[in-house]
Design a protein around this motif. Structure first.
Motif, PDB file in Angstrom:
ATOM      1  N   LEU A  95      36.186  33.571  41.084  1.00  0.00           N
ATOM      2  CA  LEU A  95      36.869  33.342  42.358  1.00  0.00           C
ATOM      3  C   LEU A  95      35.924  33.440  43.552  1.00  0.00           C
ATOM      4  N   GLN A  96      34.823  34.125  43.357  1.00  0.00           N
ATOM      5  CA  GLN A  96      33.931  34.448  44.468  1.00  0.00           C
ATOM      6  C   GLN A  96      33.538  33.226  45.291  1.00  0.00           C
TER       7      GLN A  96
ATOM      8  N   LEU B  50      36.837  41.592  36.108  1.00  0.00           N
ATOM      9  CA  LEU B  50      35.642  41.381  36.924  1.00  0.00           C
ATOM     10  C   LEU B  50      35.098  39.964  36.734  1.00  0.00           C
TER      11      LEU B  50
ATOM     12  N   ASP C 258      39.182  46.187  36.831  1.00  0.00           N
ATOM     13  CA  ASP C 258      38.005  45.336  36.631  1.00  0.00           C
ATOM     14  C   ASP C 258      37.406  45.468  35.237  1.00  0.00           C
TER      15      ASP C 258
ATOM     16  N   LYS D 190      37.142  37.675  38.884  1.00  0.00           N
ATOM     17  CA  LYS D 190      36.786  37.819  40.298  1.00  0.00           C
ATOM     18  C   LYS D 190      35.478  37.094  40.619  1.00  0.00           C
ATOM     19  N   GLU D 191      34.559  37.126  39.680  1.00  0.00           N
ATOM     20  CA  GLU D 191      33.281  36.437  39.901  1.00  0.00           C
ATOM     21  C   GLU D 191      33.474  34.922  39.934  1.00  0.00           C
TER      22      GLU D 191
ATOM     23  N   GLN E 276      37.923  41.781  46.505  1.00  0.00           N
ATOM     24  CA  GLN E 276      39.102  41.123  45.950  1.00  0.00           C
ATOM     25  C   GLN E 276      39.953  42.144  45.194  1.00  0.00           C
ATOM     26  N   ARG E 277      41.247  41.927  45.224  1.00  0.00           N
ATOM     27  CA  ARG E 277      42.151  42.750  44.422  1.00  0.00           C
ATOM     28  C   ARG E 277      43.142  41.814  43.739  1.00  0.00           C
ATOM     29  N   LEU E 278      43.268  41.934  42.421  1.00  0.00           N
ATOM     30  CA  LEU E 278      44.196  41.118  41.648  1.00  0.00           C
ATOM     31  C   LEU E 278      45.374  41.982  41.220  1.00  0.00           C
TER      32      LEU E 278
ATOM     33  N   LEU F  80      46.403  37.440  44.539  1.00  0.00           N
ATOM     34  CA  LEU F  80      45.093  37.817  45.059  1.00  0.00           C
ATOM     35  C   LEU F  80      45.244  38.330  46.488  1.00  0.00           C
TER      36      LEU F  80
ATOM     37  N   ALA G  44      33.338  40.176  44.582  1.00  0.00           N
ATOM     38  CA  ALA G  44      34.347  40.785  43.707  1.00  0.00           C
ATOM     39  C   ALA G  44      34.888  42.096  44.271  1.00  0.00           C
TER      40      ALA G  44
END
Length: 264
Positions: A31-32, A25, A55, A28-29, A42-44, A72, A39
């Motif tokens: 990457l935001q 998580l 997450d 993702k933040e 998004q899917r990693l 991503l 977040a």
């Protein structure tokens, strides 16, 4: 311990600085802001296994080490996620032996950590033009050919551009032949590129490195170039403009003259 991972989507790569204790998580933040998606959208995914990263788990929990590649995907308008679609340069998945890595390669890795990278001729061309426009430079000042990779670390200003092969360009307006290596690098700021590498100008029979170029502000008329010895030359900005830019510039100059005549 600080590390970095490579987040890839299509032809773009994001170098994300992180720690093994960071949760997915947290990544993702980070990457935001880069992907303009929250977040939850998004899917990693691990490209090798297809495993969707949790997450709530840390990078260490999921055995993700430094220099790891993670795909991503983003949520689409129909609420479904994209399929994994990433470009994989031939050296992208090469295993790096930490004990055998040279000091120079470590410096390069650290220098590029946190970078946004694009691949492919069209994407790199657009990226380089956008960069020049943002810096206030004319579009023709870096006529690189067959670009395959471009990267930028916004935090430090470090940029690089890779070509398929070295190239040369003759600037008719300055009567100067310039060579460009496979990779050109620099640190950039508004109206300036400094600590440049990969560019040389032919002076008589000698190739002289160019380490800095700048322009004298918004709507500047001169571009300045410096060698490692601090010796500089300046040329009119139109010498590096595209045909379209030159036409616009000449029209603006004509309007300015008309205004000046009316005022007098």
């Amino acid at each position: 311990m600080d590390m970095y991972i490579r987040i890839k989507r299509d032809k773009t790569t994001y170098f994300i600085r992180c720690k093994a204790s960071d949760k997915i998580l947290d990544i993702k933040e980070k990457l935001q802001e880069l992907v303009d998606k929250p977040a939850k959208d998004q899917r990693l995914i691990l490209p090798g296994t297809g495993e969707v990263l949790d997450d709530s788990k840390t990078l260490a929990d999921q055995k993700i080490d430094t220099d790891a590649v993670v795909a991503l995907t983003l949520r689409k308008d129909d609420n479904e996620f994209e399929e994994v679609n990433i470009v994989r340069p031939s050296d992208f998945y090469q295993t790096r032996d930490a004990e055998g890595a040279s000091c120079n390669s470590t410096v390069v890795t650290n220098e590029r950590a946190g970078a946004e990278i694009v691949y492919g001729s069209e994407e790199c061309f657009n990226h380089s033009i956008q960069l020049l426009e943002e810096l206030g430079f004319p579009k023709g000042v870096l006529p690189l050919k067959d670009l395959v990779e471009c990267g930028r670390v916004r935090e430090t200003g470090f940029v690089w551009m890779k070509q398929k092969a070295p190239s040369e360009h003759y600037f008719e307006g300055t009567k100067t032949l310039v060579s460009y290596g496979i990779e050109v690098t620099a640190y950039v700021e508004k109206f300036k590129m400094k600590k440049m590498s990969g560019i040389k100008s032919k002076q008589l029979f000698v190739w002289v490195p160019i380490v800095e170029m700048s322009i004298d502000g918004f709507n500047g008329k001169k571009m300045y170039f410096k060698t490692p010895m601090g010796i500089g030359k300046s040329f009119h900005v139109t010498s590096f403009m595209s045909v379209e830019e030159k036409e616009k510039y000449e029209k603006l100059q004509l309007k300015d003259k008309e205004v000046e005549i009316k005022e007098n």
